[in-house]
Design an enzyme around this catalytic site. Structure first.
Site, mmCIF file in Angstrom:
data_model
loop_
_atom_site.group_PDB
_atom_site.id
_atom_site.type_symbol
_atom_site.label_atom_id
_atom_site.label_comp_id
_atom_site.label_asym_id
_atom_site.label_seq_id
_atom_site.Cartn_x
_atom_site.Cartn_y
_atom_site.Cartn_z
ATOM 1 N N MET A 164 56.809 36.829 18.214
ATOM 2 C CA MET A 164 56.269 35.475 18.218
ATOM 3 C C MET A 164 57.206 34.564 19.001
ATOM 4 O O MET A 164 58.426 34.633 18.886
ATOM 5 C CB MET A 164 56.051 34.952 16.800
ATOM 6 N N TYR A 441 66.966 30.760 10.850
ATOM 7 C CA TYR A 441 65.703 30.947 11.562
ATOM 8 C C TYR A 441 64.504 30.915 10.630
ATOM 9 O O TYR A 441 64.642 30.844 9.418
ATOM 10 C CB TYR A 441 65.718 32.179 12.449
ATOM 11 N N GLU A 442 63.319 30.915 11.233
ATOM 12 C CA GLU A 442 62.053 30.716 10.513
ATOM 13 C C GLU A 442 62.024 29.374 9.776
ATOM 14 O O GLU A 442 61.433 29.239 8.716
ATOM 15 C CB GLU A 442 61.784 31.864 9.531
ATOM 16 N N GLY A 443 62.674 28.384 10.356
ATOM 17 C CA GLY A 443 62.789 27.070 9.729
ATOM 18 C C GLY A 443 64.061 27.009 8.922
ATOM 19 O O GLY A 443 64.207 27.730 7.932
#
Length: 595
Positions: A164, A441-443
């Site tokens: 992604m 990561y991933e927010g």
């Protein structure tokens, strides 16, 4: 360093005894046709063998070797291609995938255990099946039937991998300012142009094709996040008959040199008029991506948990073998020059903290996965709506609190080793470095806290929180007469306190305090996390108390660890509550120039 062993006994305890997943599966018709106790147990057993015997031995050497970039091509560490092939041939890449397109259709609650084993064995490698599964979720939920048929079977088979592509050099959390462009073609495809950074496994040699999900904007798109669309962009174009065609105009410009997860390729991806296809509706790209995010963020929490479990296992073995000084109670090992360090209270303190956080984290991530399954498979509107609320509420806590506590756990594991914990050959410093990224990561975990406090709590007036607390209260009523009764009173005190603090922050925010949410967010998420872990420990003890006669050692350890959590860790909620209620004035008092 101890060899990683998949914690199958504890996983089975959480799945079968605490949450009784077989009863849940039987109540959901679509799952009842797919999975049963024997199937689940066979999956756990085989996954444990792969993680412990095949993947874990690669972890340290892969960290030393890293990935190699050469003119756009990325070579993975020794052994990665073979493990990837093993997982692909065994159907593991599509474990939770839609059976209509070749996936195995297993529930998330079972997939979560597989993910923990793979991440505990080697986080760098584990990112690959994790990203592939996430990409498949978005395609399955939002892509056209033609795209699903064309791409999902090979992605579930592991022949093709998923990635992604969200972040850009100037746009991380604020995706509304991305610059990647999508220009429509007459044939319904789009030309994608732009640069994405921090793309995990954006390029590698383990699969014959890589399917990128790319956020981009059309030239006439609305400004901000409302103008973002999602596109499927293959590394190699796929012909109508499913065979591979020409190389698409997408290339890896470089890979990052990182603090941790060094054996994974973190790529700069350049799209130069690459051909892509719309996933979902125009300008609805964030909605399509966030379908995947709930799964990915739960997965990141599980990443931290897996590595923290590896740290604990290694620290326990070292503490049993390393001899230093005598026990305060007198010599425990009189035939040797000193006693093993596990006899010392401070070493026990560190090991108990690890154990208490790890086991609660496993239960909590499993609990969140249960709600994901109910939200996906339930046919009852009220149950499904409740599940969706719970998933929304719990996801940021699973991601942020578990990873925060996992880093703390691994640091304690490193400390058990003393000076040897700072030396690479023992492996503890790698686990600390690897876990650190899970908070980012991933927010970032700060963003997760803002999500919990703002959108999931203040915005709905605390409705989701109230639903969660009502469940805990119902459990407390049912726990009377069980071994968990000793924890009911302190648990209810924590529930009452969390409700009071929640209402106080909501009142401040609605009263015009613009900094109320941001000032409270991280402390609130931690407060919420501690209460959730207390709930998990009470649920585990309620089961353990009834089964002591079956396995005294295992179940008594659960009860004793719960006592440690309640007496030594849960009191941190008092400080967190005081910090939240102090408000944001002192945070915002200095002018920016004074820093």
């Amino acid at each position: 360093m101890a060899d990683y062993q998949a914690p199958l006994r504890d996983m089975r305890f959480v799945l079968n005894e605490v949450f009784k997943v077989n009863e849940l599966w039987a109540s959901l018709p679509r799952l009842a046709e797919t999975v049963d106790a024997d199937t689940a147990d066979a999956i756990l057993e085989e996954a444990g063998k792969i993680a412990s015997a095949t993947l874990a031995p690669l972890n340290r050497e892969a960290d030393e070797q890293g990935c190699d970039w050469n003119e756009g091509e990325v070579t993975t560490p020794h052994g990665f291609k073979e493990v990837y092939q093993l997982l692909s041939e065994g159907g593991w890449m599509g474990l939770g995938g839609n059976p209509e397109y070749g996936g195995m259709g297993m529930p998330k609650v079972l997939v979560a255990q597989f993910e923990e084993m793979i991440q505990g064995a080697c986080m760098s490698f584990g990112l690959s099946p994790m990203l592939n599964a996430g990409a498949c979720v978005s395609i399955d939920y939002h892509a056209s039937e033609a795209l699903k048929q064309k791409y999902l079977p090979n992605m579930y088979a592991g022949t093709w991998a998923g990635a992604m592509d969200l972040t850009e050099p100037h746009a991380g959390t604020d995706l509304g300012i991305i610059r990647t462009k999508a220009e429509p073609n007459a044939d319904g495809s789009y030309n994608i142009t732009g640069t994405k950074i921090f793309i995990t496994w954006g390029e590698h040699d383990m699969a014959e094709n890589i399917i990128h999900l790319v956020l981009a904007k059309l030239p006439d798109a609305p400004a901000g996040p409302k103008g973002i669309s999602l596109f499927l962009v293959p590394k190699v174009l796929v012909n109508d008959d499913g065979s591979l065609g020409e190389r698409n105009h997408v290339a890896c410009g470089s890979i990052e040199k990182k603090m941790g997860i060094k054996a994974s390729a973190t790529c700069v991806m350049n799209f130069d008029g690459a051909k892509g296809w719309l996933v979902g509706e125009l300008n609805q790209g964030l909605a399509c991506m966030f379908t995947m995010m709930n799964y990915e963020r739960v997965g990141v929490g599980i990443q931290g948990l897996g590595a923290a479990e590896a740290s604990y296992q290694s620290a326990v073995e070292y503490a049993r073998e390393r001899i230093q000084s005598r026990s305060p109670a007198g010599a425990q090992n009189p035939d040797k020059a000193a006693d093993p360090i596990i006899v010392h209270p401070d070493v026990r303190r560190m090991l108990m903290i690890q154990r208490a956080y790890n086991e609660a984290g496993r239960a909590f991530s499993t609990y969140a996965a249960l709600w994901l399954d109910i939200s996906k498979y339930s046919d009852e509107p009220e149950q499904k709506a409740l599940a969706e609320n719970m998933v929304a509420l719990l996801t940021p806590v699973v991601k942020a609190f578990i990873t925060d506590k996992s880093l703390e756990s691994a640091i304690h594991g490193q400390q058990v080793f003393g000076g040897h914990g700072f030396i690479r050959e023992w492996g503890q410093e790698q686990l600390v470095r690897d876990i650190r990224i899970t908070q980012i990561y991933e927010g970032t975990n700060g963003i997760q806290a803002m999500d919990l406090m703002g959108r999931k709590t203040v915005m709905n007036g605390g409705e989701f929180v109230q639903q969660y607390l009502n469940e805990i209260r119902a459990f407390a009523d049912s726990a009377k007469g069980t071994a968990a009764e000793q924890f009911v009173a302190p648990l209810m005190q924590e529930v009452s306190n969390l409700q009071d603090v929640t209402e106080a922050v909501i009142a401040r925010a609605k009263g015009g305090d613009r900094f109320a949410v941001g000032a409270a967010a991280v402390d609130y998420l931690h407060l919420f996390g501690y209460v959730s872990y207390a709930y998990m420990w009470a649920k585990m003890v309620a089961v353990a108390g009834d089964k002591l006669a079956e396995d005294q050692s295992f179940y008594q350890a659960k009860i004793d660890t719960a006592k440690f959590f309640y007496s030594r860790l849960l009191p941190q909620t008092r400080a967190l509550s005081a910090q939240i209620l102090a408000g944001g004035d002192s945070l915002m008092a200095l002018d920016a120039a004074q820093f």
